[in-house]
Structure formats: C-alpha cells, structure tokens
Design a protein around this motif. Sequence first.
Motif, short mmCIF file in Angstrom:
data_model
loop_
_atom_site.label_atom_id
_atom_site.label_comp_id
_atom_site.label_asym_id
_atom_site.label_seq_id
_atom_site.Cartn_x
_atom_site.Cartn_y
_atom_site.Cartn_z
N LYS A 162 0.56 -1.42 -0.28
CA LYS A 162 -0.22 0.08 0.54
C LYS A 162 0.75 1.02 0.38
CE LYS A 162 -3.94 -2.18 2.51
NZ LYS A 162 -4.96 -1.97 3.48
N PHE A 163 0.79 2.50 0.15
CA PHE A 163 1.21 3.74 0.27
C PHE A 163 0.69 4.67 -0.30
CE2 PHE A 163 -0.71 3.11 -4.34
CZ PHE A 163 -1.45 4.34 -4.88
N SER A 164 0.82 5.83 0.08
CA SER A 164 -0.09 7.49 0.56
C SER A 164 0.55 8.02 -1.28
CB SER A 164 0.37 7.92 2.26
OG SER A 164 0.27 7.30 3.02
N LEU A 165 -0.75 8.67 -1.41
CA LEU A 165 -0.64 9.69 -1.62
C LEU A 165 -0.40 10.97 -1.30
CD1 LEU A 165 -3.51 9.24 -4.86
CD2 LEU A 165 -1.37 9.37 -5.66
N VAL A 166 0.24 12.06 -1.40
CA VAL A 166 0.70 13.46 -0.56
C VAL A 166 1.24 14.34 -1.99
CG1 VAL A 166 2.15 14.30 0.38
CG2 VAL A 166 1.97 11.80 1.21
N GLN A 167 0.48 15.72 -1.67
CA GLN A 167 0.72 16.55 -2.40
C GLN A 167 1.70 17.51 -1.77
OE1 GLN A 167 -1.10 18.21 -5.41
NE2 GLN A 167 0.83 18.84 -5.21
N ALA A 168 2.94 17.66 -2.42
CA ALA A 168 3.56 18.52 -1.64
C ALA A 168 3.50 19.19 -3.29
CB ALA A 168 5.55 17.88 -1.55
N ASP A 169 5.40 19.30 -4.13
CA ASP A 169 5.29 20.08 -4.88
C ASP A 169 5.20 19.71 -6.15
OD1 ASP A 169 7.26 18.76 -4.38
OD2 ASP A 169 8.93 19.50 -5.66
N GLN A 170 4.66 18.24 -6.00
CA GLN A 170 3.89 17.99 -7.16
C GLN A 170 3.33 16.06 -5.99
OE1 GLN A 170 6.77 16.41 -10.17
NE2 GLN A 170 8.15 15.61 -8.53
N TYR A 172 3.46 12.67 -4.91
CA TYR A 172 3.85 11.33 -4.64
C TYR A 172 3.45 10.48 -4.42
CZ TYR A 172 7.77 14.83 -4.87
OH TYR A 172 8.82 15.63 -4.60
N ALA A 173 3.68 9.02 -4.47
CA ALA A 173 2.89 8.03 -3.62
C ALA A 173 4.57 7.51 -2.61
CB ALA A 173 2.88 6.29 -4.51
N VAL A 174 3.87 7.18 -1.45
CA VAL A 174 5.07 7.30 -0.53
C VAL A 174 4.58 5.32 0.15
CG1 VAL A 174 5.86 7.72 1.48
CG2 VAL A 174 4.94 9.76 -0.02
N PHE A 175 5.89 5.00 -0.09
CA PHE A 175 6.00 3.62 0.21
C PHE A 175 6.57 3.34 1.32
CE2 PHE A 175 4.70 3.92 -4.29
CZ PHE A 175 4.15 2.72 -4.75
N GLU A 176 6.06 2.59 2.21
CA GLU A 176 6.93 2.37 3.16
C GLU A 176 7.65 0.78 2.59
OE1 GLU A 176 4.48 2.19 6.53
OE2 GLU A 176 4.29 3.71 6.78
N LYS A 177 8.90 0.67 3.71
CA LYS A 177 9.77 -0.48 3.23
C LYS A 177 9.95 -1.34 4.08
CE LYS A 177 13.91 -0.64 4.83
NZ LYS A 177 14.16 -2.13 4.62
N ARG A 178 8.74 -1.02 4.90
CA ARG A 178 8.97 -2.22 5.86
C ARG A 178 9.11 -3.26 5.34
NH1 ARG A 178 5.11 0.76 10.31
NH2 ARG A 178 6.19 2.90 10.52
#
Length: 317
Positions: A162-170, A172-178
């Motif tokens: 699973k991942f998080s969709l985050v709005q920053a300067d663009q 991003y799909a943020v994935f955890e490495k666990r």
Amino acid sequence: MKIQKVYTTTDVHVAGEAFRIIHNVPLIHYQSLEQLYEKFPQMYEVEKNLLLNEPRGFAGLNGCLVLPPISPEADAAVLFFNHEGTVPVHYGGIVAVITALLECGHLQTNETSEYKIETLTGVISVTAIVEQEEVVSVRLESDPCHVIQQDVQLAHSRLNTKFSLVQADQVYAVFEKRNLPVEIRVEDLSELKSWACTVFQALDSEAQVQAAILLDDSALDVGRIKSITFREDQFIVRSPGFGPTFACYTSLLAKGALRSEQGLVNESIFESRLAAKVAEQTENVYQFTVTSRGFITGLQTFVLDPTDPLAAGFLLK
C-alpha cells in the motif's frame, strides 16, 4: 570546429542533486513567466538538449534559466526544467540559484539576508547567510502539503503493498520499506530500480502520481529517515529531495508516527541529508522549513558545433 552558438553556465549541487544554471540564451518576447513556461518547450529545445543531455550533461541534471524578475518585489526570476520539460518549482533549484547569484556577484548581499525568487508558482522568500563571500546556509519554506489518500492498495500481482498519495511540490506515492527485503543502499540499486519499474507499471492507473518514494522509517525514534525517490521517467533523484522530504514528513505526521514539534532529517542513498521542521499546521495541511546549502562545481562555456553528430545528445539510464 565551427561555432554556431555559445552558452555559459554555473553548475551547482545541493545535497548531491546537480543543477546547471544558464545565463545567456536567445532572447524571446514574453509578458509573464506563465507565457515563457508555455513557449519554452518549442523555443529552447536545442538549448535543453545541448546542455542537459550527454555528452555535456547527464540523466540526473536539472536546468535553471535565470531571468530578470517581472514582479517588483523579486530579486530574480527562474524557470526550472529537466529532460522531460519545464518544472513549475524546484526547491533545491532555488538553493542552487541563490547560491550562484550571490557567490558570483550577480546579486548583491543585503543586511537582512532575505531574498525573493520569482517562480511560476509565485515569489518564494529565502534566507541566505553569507560568510566570507560564501553562502553557508539557505533556508526556505515549502508551499502547503497534505495527504490526498492513505493506504492505497497497489494493483499488481507481484507486489502486494500500500502507499500514501501526498501533494507537496508535486504528487508523490509514498511507500514504506518495512515489507520489502532490500535496503536503501547503493549495493542494492539494481533491486531498487526493479522495484521502481514494477511500481510504475502498476501506477499507470494513477495518472496523477509524478514520483514514487521508498521510505525507511526504522530510525524514526531519533528523528531520521532514509528514502529514495524515482521520477516518472524512473531516473533517481540525486539527493534526499526537498519535495520528497516534505512528502515523507507529511505522510508520517498524518499517520501519527511523528509529532509536529519534532524535526526530521532525511538521508539519501548516497548519504547526503536534508533537515526539515514544521513551520505551520492548519488541520491536516502542513508547511515546512528546510535548511541546506549549495556548492558551485563549475563555471563552464559550451559551444554548439553544427557539424557535431551528437549536438542533440543522448541519455543513458
């Protein structure tokens, strides 16, 4: 050798990410940065290829076109671009530009150490500390960042995550490495690139995603994370990345894994670091300050030889 065009540049790296600041390009008429942004892909295609592509550039190089400001409050204006085209804003590029302008004498220092850089997204204020004619610290504040969606299931048979969709300067799909049996280190780069390829295949349906981040938060208890960011073209960001750092920070705060008063240090695969902290929070929207510095690596002159068979360059991934 026949010389058709001559360009001068200042090369700067910020936490390992390289920027080529271009000073003299053919003049065109424009009334706003928005208009120049629209004209850039057609008007400056030759310059972009010549100065960013190999053999003169390389795959991870970013371009910065510095211009006189249009806004009366700004000290300089800048248009950012990479191999794919124009980029609305690049925080690392702002650090690179203010460093080059001050250290090369194109911008005079002032008593307040406050400067304003005009970008496509607006005028950005930076604090640049100069000691003995060297910029030793640059601080700037991000635009508002927020989580668009959490715990999004990646639709791929070979990667259950699973991942998080985050709005920053663009976006991003943020994935955890666990749950990934690989470390964020140069020795595992082949496996990391394979992971990124699989992720982007699965993210085809998520058209808004512009970069994917793999986040290792195993040292979060001491305020440190490690991350690697892949752009849409699957090139690796050569630093922790300002936008990626803000995106990781936002994702961790939204999950309650970090308190807003805690600072965060993000380390890249090459062990360069960026330090950030929360500047402002309004409900689930965050703004951050980050402090970094740039290092000038070269003052260069490039020529375009019309007989050069590789005038447009090439890219190796």
